[in-house]
Design an enzyme around this catalytic site. Structure first.
Site, short mmCIF file in Angstrom:
data_model
loop_
_atom_site.label_atom_id
_atom_site.label_comp_id
_atom_site.label_asym_id
_atom_site.label_seq_id
_atom_site.Cartn_x
_atom_site.Cartn_y
_atom_site.Cartn_z
N LYS A 14 -6.45 14.42 -29.21
CA LYS A 14 -6.84 15.70 -29.79
C LYS A 14 -7.25 16.63 -28.66
O LYS A 14 -8.30 16.47 -28.05
CB LYS A 14 -8.01 15.56 -30.78
CG LYS A 14 -8.05 16.79 -31.67
CD LYS A 14 -9.39 17.28 -32.12
CE LYS A 14 -10.32 17.82 -31.12
NZ LYS A 14 -10.00 19.16 -30.57
N GLU A 68 -16.74 10.95 -20.23
CA GLU A 68 -16.89 11.70 -18.98
C GLU A 68 -17.46 13.05 -19.37
O GLU A 68 -16.80 13.83 -20.06
CB GLU A 68 -15.53 11.81 -18.28
CG GLU A 68 -15.67 12.15 -16.82
CD GLU A 68 -15.31 13.59 -16.56
OE1 GLU A 68 -16.25 14.39 -16.37
OE2 GLU A 68 -14.11 13.90 -16.60
N CYS A 90 -16.04 19.91 -14.16
CA CYS A 90 -17.24 19.07 -14.30
C CYS A 90 -17.77 18.65 -12.94
O CYS A 90 -18.96 18.39 -12.77
CB CYS A 90 -16.93 17.85 -15.16
SG CYS A 90 -15.46 16.96 -14.62
N GLU A 125 -25.93 22.80 -16.86
CA GLU A 125 -24.53 23.00 -16.50
C GLU A 125 -24.07 24.37 -17.00
O GLU A 125 -24.09 24.62 -18.21
CB GLU A 125 -23.65 21.92 -17.13
CG GLU A 125 -22.19 22.10 -16.74
CD GLU A 125 -21.26 21.03 -17.31
OE1 GLU A 125 -20.51 20.43 -16.54
OE2 GLU A 125 -21.30 20.81 -18.54
O1 TXE Z 1 -17.29 21.23 -25.31
P1 TXE Z 1 -17.16 20.07 -26.40
P2 TXE Z 1 -16.98 22.79 -25.42
C1 TXE Z 1 -19.17 21.44 -21.08
C2 TXE Z 1 -19.32 22.79 -20.42
C3 TXE Z 1 -19.00 23.73 -21.55
C4 TXE Z 1 -19.63 23.00 -22.71
C5 TXE Z 1 -19.12 23.39 -24.06
O2 TXE Z 1 -20.65 22.96 -20.01
O3 TXE Z 1 -19.57 25.00 -21.37
O4 TXE Z 1 -19.33 21.65 -22.47
O5 TXE Z 1 -17.70 23.31 -24.12
C6 TXE Z 1 -14.10 18.06 -29.12
N1 TXE Z 1 -16.25 14.83 -32.49
N2 TXE Z 1 -17.85 20.86 -20.83
O6 TXE Z 1 -17.65 23.37 -26.61
O7 TXE Z 1 -17.74 20.49 -27.69
C7 TXE Z 1 -13.61 19.48 -28.94
O8 TXE Z 1 -12.77 19.87 -30.00
C8 TXE Z 1 -15.15 14.67 -31.73
C9 TXE Z 1 -17.75 19.96 -19.73
O9 TXE Z 1 -15.52 23.01 -25.29
O10 TXE Z 1 -17.73 18.86 -25.77
C10 TXE Z 1 -12.90 19.37 -27.59
O11 TXE Z 1 -11.61 18.79 -27.76
N3 TXE Z 1 -14.71 15.62 -30.88
C11 TXE Z 1 -16.48 19.20 -19.75
C12 TXE Z 1 -13.79 18.40 -26.82
O12 TXE Z 1 -14.53 17.70 -27.81
C13 TXE Z 1 -15.40 16.77 -30.79
C14 TXE Z 1 -15.28 19.88 -20.22
C15 TXE Z 1 -14.78 19.05 -25.86
O13 TXE Z 1 -15.59 19.94 -26.59
C16 TXE Z 1 -16.56 16.99 -31.57
C17 TXE Z 1 -15.53 20.75 -21.36
C18 TXE Z 1 -16.99 15.95 -32.43
N4 TXE Z 1 -18.08 16.05 -33.19
C19 TXE Z 1 -16.78 21.23 -21.59
N5 TXE Z 1 -17.03 18.22 -31.27
C20 TXE Z 1 -16.21 18.30 -18.59
N6 TXE Z 1 -16.95 17.19 -18.53
O14 TXE Z 1 -15.33 18.53 -17.79
C21 TXE Z 1 -16.21 18.76 -30.35
N7 TXE Z 1 -15.21 17.89 -30.06
#
Ligand code: TXE
Length: 482
Positions: free
Chosen positions: A177, A252, A286, A382
């Site tokens: 996904k 991660e 990240c 972050e």
């Molecule tokens: O992250 P989410 P978001 C951090 C970064 C960013 C913040 C928010 O600080 O500003 O996260 O970003 C899926 N069950 N990183 O809102 O929510 C979602 O659809 C299952 C760091 O984009 O963590 C997407 O595919 N899945 C990071 C994925 O999770 C769920 C990279 C990431 O979304 C879900 C991205 C749920 N309940 C953001 N809720 C890195 N480590 O590199 C959301 N998702």
């Protein structure tokens, strides 16, 4: 009739609409226009995708293929990706604002992920354990089953490939996904898997939001492994959801990487990497070196050079070859990063360069701030954007303490020409990866992951094998007793 592109789900090798016909808009962050739509996955669509992957695992050929044949199929996919590099890179640049040259580099890295894990699985060795008692024992690494993979938007194709490649190489079937912000390149990858002749159900792409699409697959008890990259907050939800059916997780998560520059560093090299570490991909990494610590003796000189290098980055259209830096990936993310810059100003931080572009775009210019208190939100949390908070230090002990004073622990960097110090400090830093005099260099055999709020588990090489297989011990009698 709309001329927008459409990205459906790929289930059982068919590209399909959602069962209820739901769609969502996909944005281009540079033009701030909708350029495509994607299928909005519901719980029913997730169920369809898991059913397909389960059937492909339980009854299909993929887990039963010989390791050479499976590797060959994955190389065929990698060949197709390589041929279509420009096309895929165009999707990622359009979808998240990444400069086109960097997007092409990401495709190359994704191709390498597939090739590496195909070969790693094909060429792996089991282990033999000589035993004392007239028995011997060997290990086998059979596939774990159905893998639910959830990927983020900052490296849309590359992060997905980092999960899909080891999962399918080890004989699992997979549902990926992608982030709702960046469905394009992963859907395209799913189309290529069909073209490469993958059996139905081996690689399913489920588009949609975190809930219900993502949460429906992580919580499905027919799923055997959950691998996730995203925020620490969502990581906790994913872990709780997988725990309902005891599926092992690999998470991660976020980071607040420390970058330590000692007075004896090669300054040209340190400035070059400090810029790469926080401004590449507009800081949406990240692993970003978002907390920079510079030793007192060189502080002013380093800052002058760092600011000049940041200001030299050309900001613009991702498709202009001169562009090194572009808009943030979405309006929501732009607003988040902008709010941290505003908070830094309110909290007395000194902004040496950068700030929010005031032209209506979703650009935050390369921003360098110092003078923040150690508990200020922009210093601790972050930001995930092109915002570097800088601090000075006097001694090695002091900087190790400062660097480790965080809930995160994904990575750190240190710059010094003193070999003993390099080893000493690397050993003391609380981080999954420490780079000495460089940044972002990866060997796919090495462990990758973080400590604390940065994640759970490691992937890469044999670490991926441990996660994506069910290692088995086979104990065999050699000498019959009596
Ligand atoms: O992250 P989410 P978001 C951090 C970064 C960013 C913040 C928010 O600080 O500003 O996260 O970003 C899926 N069950 N990183 O809102 O929510 C979602 O659809 C299952 C760091 O984009 O963590 C997407 O595919 N899945 C990071 C994925 O999770 C769920 C990279 C990431 O979304 C879900 C991205 C749920 N309940 C953001 N809720 C890195 N480590 O590199 C959301 N998702």
């Amino acid at each position: 009739m709309s001329d927008l592109q459409f990205f459906g789900h790929i289930i059982d090798n068919e590209e399909v609409e959602s069962l209820d016909g739901g769609r969502f808009d996909v944005w281009n962050p540079w033009t701030r226009e909708v350029w495509a739509q994607a299928a909005e996955g519901s719980a029913a669509d997730a169920d369809r995708a898991v059913t397909s992957a389960r059937k492909a695992f339980d009854e299909g050929p993929w887990p039963r293929l010989g390791r050479t044949e499976r590797a060959a199929a994955i190389h065929r996919l990698a060949d197709l990706m390589q041929e279509r590099t420009a096309e895929i890179a165009r999707l990622d640049s359009t979808n998240m604002g990444k400069p086109f040259e960097q997007a092409k580099h990401d495709v190359a890295r994704s191709v390498w992920n597939f090739r590496f894990f195909a070969d790693h699985q094909r060429d792996h060795c089991g282990e033999v354990y000589p035993m004392d008692s007239g028995h011997h024992c060997y290990s086998e690494f059979g596939p774990a089953g159905v893998v639910a993979a959830i990927s983020p938007w900052n490296f849309p194709l590359m992060m997905a490939s980092w999960k899909i490649a080891p999962a399918i190489a080890w004989g699992n079937t997979c549902i990926i996904k992608p982030s709702e912000d960046t469905p394009a390149s992963v859907t395209y990858l799913g189309r290529l898997a069909v073209e490469a002749g993958f059996p139905p159900g081996v690689l399913n792409v489920l588009n949609g939001h975190g809930a219900p699409a993502g949460s429906s697959i992580t919580g499905d008890d027919r799923v055997d492994r959950v691998t996730f990259t995203g925020s620490s907050q969502t990581g906790k939800l994913v872990m709780a959801s997988a725990a309902t059916h005891l599926a092992p997780v690999s998470l991660e998560l976020g980071g607040k990487g420390a970058n330590l520059v000692f007075a004896d560093a090669d300054l040209d090299n340190a400035v070059y990497w400090a810029v790469e570490a926080i401004f590449r991909n507009a800081g949406q990494i990240c692993l970003a070196g978002s907390r920079l610590f510079v030793q007192d003796e060189i502080y002013d000189e380093f800052m002058a050079r760092f600011v000049a290098a940041a200001e030299a980055l050309t900001i613009g259209d991702p498709f202009d070859p001169a562009t090194r830096f572009s808009a943030l990936a979405s309006r929501r993310h732009f607003e988040k990063v902008a709010s941290y810059v505003a908070a830094a100003q309110e909290l007395g931080g000194r902004i040496h360069t950068g700030g929010v572009a005031q032209d209506g775009s979703w650009v935050v210019r390369p921003t360098i701030i110092d003078g923040l208190a150690l508990d200020a939100a922009p210093y601790c949390e972050e930001i995930f954007g092109p915002v570097c908070v800088v601090n000075r230090f006097g001694t090695e002990d002091e900087v190790v303490h400062l660097a480790n004073d965080t809930r995160y622990g994904l990575n750190a960097m240190l710059f010094t020409e003193n070999l003993s110090r390099a080893h000493r400090v690397a050993a003391r830093l609380k981080a999954g990866t420490v780079w000495v005099n460089c940044f972002f260099i990866r060997d796919l055999r090495t462990p990758f992951g973080g400590v604390g709020d940065s994640g759970v588990g490691r992937e890469g090489g044999n670490f991926s094998r441990e996660f994506f297989t069910e290692p088995k011990a086979v104990v065999m009698q050699i000498d019959r007793k009596g």
